[in-house]
Motif scaffolding. Structure first.
Motif, mmCIF file in Angstrom:
data_model
loop_
_atom_site.group_PDB
_atom_site.id
_atom_site.type_symbol
_atom_site.label_atom_id
_atom_site.label_comp_id
_atom_site.label_asym_id
_atom_site.label_seq_id
_atom_site.Cartn_x
_atom_site.Cartn_y
_atom_site.Cartn_z
ATOM 1 N N GLU A 312 0.840 -1.303 -0.087
ATOM 2 C CA GLU A 312 0.124 -0.044 -0.126
ATOM 3 C C GLU A 312 0.746 1.132 -0.119
ATOM 4 O OE1 GLU A 312 -3.136 -0.511 -0.086
ATOM 5 O OE2 GLU A 312 -3.422 -2.507 0.519
ATOM 6 N N ILE A 313 0.259 2.427 -0.396
ATOM 7 C CA ILE A 313 0.925 3.681 -0.344
ATOM 8 C C ILE A 313 1.166 4.022 1.060
ATOM 9 C CG2 ILE A 313 0.798 6.024 -1.013
ATOM 10 C CD1 ILE A 313 1.638 4.138 -3.268
ATOM 11 N N SER A 314 2.129 4.503 1.548
ATOM 12 C CA SER A 314 2.327 4.905 3.115
ATOM 13 C C SER A 314 1.665 6.021 3.247
ATOM 14 C CB SER A 314 3.861 5.486 3.188
ATOM 15 O OG SER A 314 4.102 5.674 4.459
ATOM 16 N N PRO A 315 0.842 5.731 4.237
ATOM 17 C CA PRO A 315 -0.415 6.825 4.717
ATOM 18 C C PRO A 315 0.336 8.067 5.278
ATOM 19 C CG PRO A 315 -0.185 5.193 6.548
ATOM 20 C CD PRO A 315 0.874 4.903 5.295
ATOM 21 N N VAL A 316 -0.671 9.036 5.060
ATOM 22 C CA VAL A 316 -0.389 10.427 5.839
ATOM 23 C C VAL A 316 -0.998 10.492 7.167
ATOM 24 C CG1 VAL A 316 -0.764 12.973 5.652
ATOM 25 C CG2 VAL A 316 -0.034 11.710 3.708
ATOM 26 N N LEU A 317 -0.239 10.449 8.338
ATOM 27 C CA LEU A 317 -0.871 10.539 9.703
ATOM 28 C C LEU A 317 -0.711 11.902 10.064
ATOM 29 C CD1 LEU A 317 -1.416 9.190 12.288
ATOM 30 C CD2 LEU A 317 0.646 9.219 12.852
ATOM 31 N N ASN A 318 -2.017 12.586 10.430
ATOM 32 C CA ASN A 318 -2.376 13.908 10.513
ATOM 33 C C ASN A 318 -1.972 14.048 12.106
ATOM 34 O OD1 ASN A 318 -3.201 14.648 8.162
ATOM 35 N ND2 ASN A 318 -5.255 13.803 8.385
ATOM 36 N N ASP A 319 -1.829 15.151 12.463
ATOM 37 C CA ASP A 319 -1.779 15.493 13.844
ATOM 38 C C ASP A 319 -2.788 15.129 14.890
ATOM 39 O OD1 ASP A 319 0.660 16.392 13.292
ATOM 40 O OD2 ASP A 319 0.084 18.623 13.373
ATOM 41 N N ASP A 320 -4.057 14.871 14.400
ATOM 42 C CA ASP A 320 -5.154 14.704 15.252
ATOM 43 C C ASP A 320 -5.520 13.135 14.991
ATOM 44 O OD1 ASP A 320 -6.253 14.299 12.692
ATOM 45 O OD2 ASP A 320 -7.948 15.896 12.689
ATOM 46 N N LEU A 321 -4.463 12.353 14.611
ATOM 47 C CA LEU A 321 -4.757 11.039 14.439
ATOM 48 C C LEU A 321 -5.613 10.371 13.643
ATOM 49 C CD1 LEU A 321 -4.327 10.115 18.303
ATOM 50 C CD2 LEU A 321 -2.759 10.110 16.457
ATOM 51 N N TRP A 323 -6.134 9.554 9.292
ATOM 52 C CA TRP A 323 -5.320 9.275 8.108
ATOM 53 C C TRP A 323 -5.784 10.322 7.022
ATOM 54 C CZ3 TRP A 323 -1.876 6.274 9.461
ATOM 55 C CH2 TRP A 323 -2.056 5.037 10.092
ATOM 56 N N GLY A 324 -4.715 10.788 6.570
ATOM 57 C CA GLY A 324 -4.939 11.953 5.619
ATOM 58 C C GLY A 324 -4.726 11.177 4.045
ATOM 59 N N GLU A 325 -5.040 11.745 2.986
ATOM 60 C CA GLU A 325 -4.910 11.344 1.690
ATOM 61 C C GLU A 325 -3.579 11.223 0.938
ATOM 62 O OE1 GLU A 325 -6.560 9.037 -1.244
ATOM 63 O OE2 GLU A 325 -7.898 10.054 0.512
ATOM 64 N N PRO A 326 -2.946 10.167 1.053
ATOM 65 C CA PRO A 326 -1.564 10.293 0.233
ATOM 66 C C PRO A 326 -1.597 10.556 -1.129
ATOM 67 C CG PRO A 326 -2.469 7.857 0.673
ATOM 68 C CD PRO A 326 -3.392 8.744 1.035
ATOM 69 N N ASP A 327 -0.587 11.291 -1.589
ATOM 70 C CA ASP A 327 -0.418 11.586 -3.222
ATOM 71 C C ASP A 327 0.414 10.760 -3.665
ATOM 72 O OD1 ASP A 327 2.090 12.386 -2.863
ATOM 73 O OD2 ASP A 327 1.646 14.336 -1.883
ATOM 74 N N GLY A 328 0.651 10.945 -4.971
ATOM 75 C CA GLY A 328 1.440 9.742 -5.755
ATOM 76 C C GLY A 328 3.055 9.949 -5.594
ATOM 77 N N SER A 329 3.388 10.821 -4.724
ATOM 78 C CA SER A 329 4.822 10.787 -4.618
ATOM 79 C C SER A 329 5.308 10.106 -3.517
ATOM 80 C CB SER A 329 5.241 12.422 -4.312
ATOM 81 O OG SER A 329 4.635 13.054 -3.188
ATOM 82 N N ARG A 330 4.264 9.435 -2.710
ATOM 83 C CA ARG A 330 4.932 8.709 -1.467
ATOM 84 C C ARG A 330 5.072 7.235 -1.741
ATOM 85 N NH1 ARG A 330 4.152 11.402 3.350
ATOM 86 N NH2 ARG A 330 3.588 9.267 4.568
ATOM 87 N N HIS A 331 5.938 6.446 -0.941
ATOM 88 C CA HIS A 331 6.458 5.241 -1.226
ATOM 89 C C HIS A 331 5.463 4.340 -0.721
ATOM 90 C CE1 HIS A 331 7.543 6.333 2.850
ATOM 91 N NE2 HIS A 331 7.385 5.323 3.274
ATOM 92 N N GLU A 332 5.713 2.866 -1.052
ATOM 93 C CA GLU A 332 4.981 1.861 -0.722
ATOM 94 C C GLU A 332 5.667 1.369 0.463
ATOM 95 O OE1 GLU A 332 3.375 -0.384 -4.815
ATOM 96 O OE2 GLU A 332 5.431 -0.980 -4.100
ATOM 97 N N ILE A 333 4.473 0.688 1.343
ATOM 98 C CA ILE A 333 4.796 -0.077 2.538
ATOM 99 C C ILE A 333 4.051 -1.374 2.404
ATOM 100 C CG2 ILE A 333 5.379 2.050 3.984
ATOM 101 C CD1 ILE A 333 2.516 1.460 5.415
#
Length: 359
Positions: A312-321, A323-333
Motif C-alpha cells: 500500500e502507499i504509505s499513509p499520511v498521519l495527521n496531527d489529530d490521529l 489518516w490523510g490522503e496520500p499523494d502519488g509521490s509517497r513510497h510503498e509499505i
C-alpha cells in the motif's frame, strides 16, 4: 521528508522476507502489558530463524489514556503496569527485558539497551539514547539488512532515523501500532504516545511492514485452558508467561472495562448506535481470553504466510490521529491484513515449551 532514493523494485524486494536467517533487533515497552514478553521470548528461542543482536527498552506512559477515559483507572484493565512518565516506563521495561534473558538462561550483557526517556513530540527532534545510537551503529556497520521488530511507541527507531537518515537504506522495520488504513482514525496506544515519531516512520521512506491492531493483531487471543495445557509445566519461561496471563483473568470486570475502552478508542466510529442506547444493555458473564498483540511482529518475520499482507502507499498521519490522503509521490509499505491465529500460537507454544528450536 523521504530520505531514500531506493527504487520501487528494491523496496518491494526488501518488503518480502527472505528464507535465510535474519539479523534482528527488538524494540519493546516490555513492562506495559503481558504480550511483549511473549514476543521477546519467542524471538530469542527461535535461533533457527533469528540472530537477535539487541533488545531496546521503549518508553511508555499512560498519560495519553488518562485524558481519554473519564478518569477511570487504567489499572482496571488487568495486566497493565501503570506509568505516568515515559522514562519510568522505559526503565521498568529495561528491567523486564533483563529478567526474561535470565529466565531463558541467557546473558543480557551488551544485548539490552535503555531507550528514550522522553518522546520526540516533547523534545521537537531526535532523542538520543543507548538504543537509538546502538541501532545506528548496527545498521551502518553490520553485514546485510538489519530487521527491526518494534512493538511500542516508535520513539527509539524514529530517533535513530533522525540521527542518521542513511539507516533507512540498511534496515527493515516491522511495527505494530495504529489502526487499519480503512479506519477513519489511527487511535491506538503505541502510535498515539508519540505522534511525531509515528509521522517520522511513515514519512521517512524506510522499508516498513505495518501491522494494525484491531481486526489484525487483535485476533491473537489465548484462553485460560490453552495456557494451562499448552504453555505451562514444561519450562521456566513458559510458567512465567502463562502465570502473567492467568493473573490477568482474575477480574472479569476488567474484560467488561476493556470492551468499553475499545469502543471509546480503538473502535471509535466503528458503530452507529449512541452511548445512551448501548448503556441499556449490560454485560454480566465473561469467557476470558487475552490478546497477545505483539507476537504478530515475530510471526510475520518468522513465516509471512501466517500474516497475509499487501503493498500500500504509505499513509499520511495527521496531527489529530486521522489518516490523510496520500499523494502519488509517497513510497510503498507492506500492510498486514490478517493473522492466522492457530498457526502462530502453534509455533509459539512449541518453541517455548520444547527443548530447543521450534519446528
Amino acid at each position: 521528508m523521504e530520505k531514500t532514493s531506493m527504487s520501487k523494485g528494491e523496496r518491494r524486494k526488501r518488503l518480502s522476507v527472505p528464507c535465510e536467517k535474519l539479523r534482528l533487533v527488538l524494540d519493546t515497552d516490555a513492562k506495559n502489558e503481558i504480550d511483549d514478553q511473549f514476543a521477546i521470548a519467542w524471538a530469542l528461542k527461535s535461533t533457527d530463524r533469528f540472530e537477535v543482536e539487541a533488545v531496546y527498552a521503549a518508553p511508555f506512559s499512560h498519560d495519553c489514556l488518562k485524558a481519554m477515559f473519564t478518569g477511570e483507572k487504567i489499572e482496571h484493565a488487568a495486566g497493565f503496569t501503570y506509568a505516568e512518565a515515559p522514562g519510568t516506563g522505559m526503565e521498568e521495561s529495561y528491567e523486564e527485558i533483563c529478567k526474561l534473558y535470565k529466565l531463558l538462561g541467557l546473558s543480557h550483557e551488551n544485548k539490552v539497551f535503555r531507550g528514550s526517556a522522553s518522546y520526540i513530540a516533547d523534545q521537537g527532534g531526535a532523542v538520543e539514547s543507548e538504543a537509538a545510537l546502538d541501532l545506528v551503529d548496527r545498521a551502518m556497520n553490520g553485514e546485510g539488512l538489519l530487521y527491526v521488530a518494534a512493538f511500542g511507541a516508535i520513539t527509539n527507531i524514529a530517533s535513530a532515523i533522525l540521527i542518521e537518515p542513511e539507516i533507512v537504506n540498511k534496515i527493515v522495520v516491522v511495527w505494530l501500532g495504529g489502526q487499519p488504513l480503512y479506519f477513519d482514525h489511527a487511535l491506538e496506544f503505541n502510535l498515539m504516545q508519540d505522534v511525531a515519531a509515528s509521522q517520522v516512520l511513515f514519512n521517512s521512506g524506510v522499508p516498513l511492514v505495518y501491522i494494525p491492531c484491531m481486526n489484525v493483531a487483535s485476533l491473537l487471543a489465548v484462553t485460560e485452558d490453552e495456557v494451562k495445557r499448552r504453555l505451562m509445566g514444561a519450562t521456566e519461561i513458559g510458567d512465567y508467561l502463562g502465570q502473567n496471563v492467568l493473573d490477568a483473568f482474575t477480574n472479569p470486570q476488567a474484560a467488561i472495562f476493556a470492551a468499553a475502552m475499545y469502543r471509546k478508542s480503538y473502535l471509535l466510529r466503528r458503530e452507529d448506535q449512541d452511548e445512551e442506547y448501548l448503556k441499556q444493555f449490560q454485560s454480566q458473564h465473561v469467557a476470558c481470553s487475552r490478546i497477545i498483540w505483539d507476537v504478530a511482529t515475530i510471526a510475520f518475520l518468522k513465516n509471512p504466510t501466517w500474516a497475509p499482507s499487501t503493498l500500500e502507499i504509505s499513509p499520511v498521519l495527521n496531527d489529530d490521529l486521522t489518516w490523510g490522503e496520500p499523494d502519488g509521490s509517497r513510497h510503498e509499505i507492506r500492510v498486514v491484513n490478517y493473522c492466522y491465529r492457530d498457526l502462530i500460537f502453534g509455533d509459539l507454544f512449541a518453541c517455548l515449551t520444547g527443548n530447543g528450536e521450534s519446528r
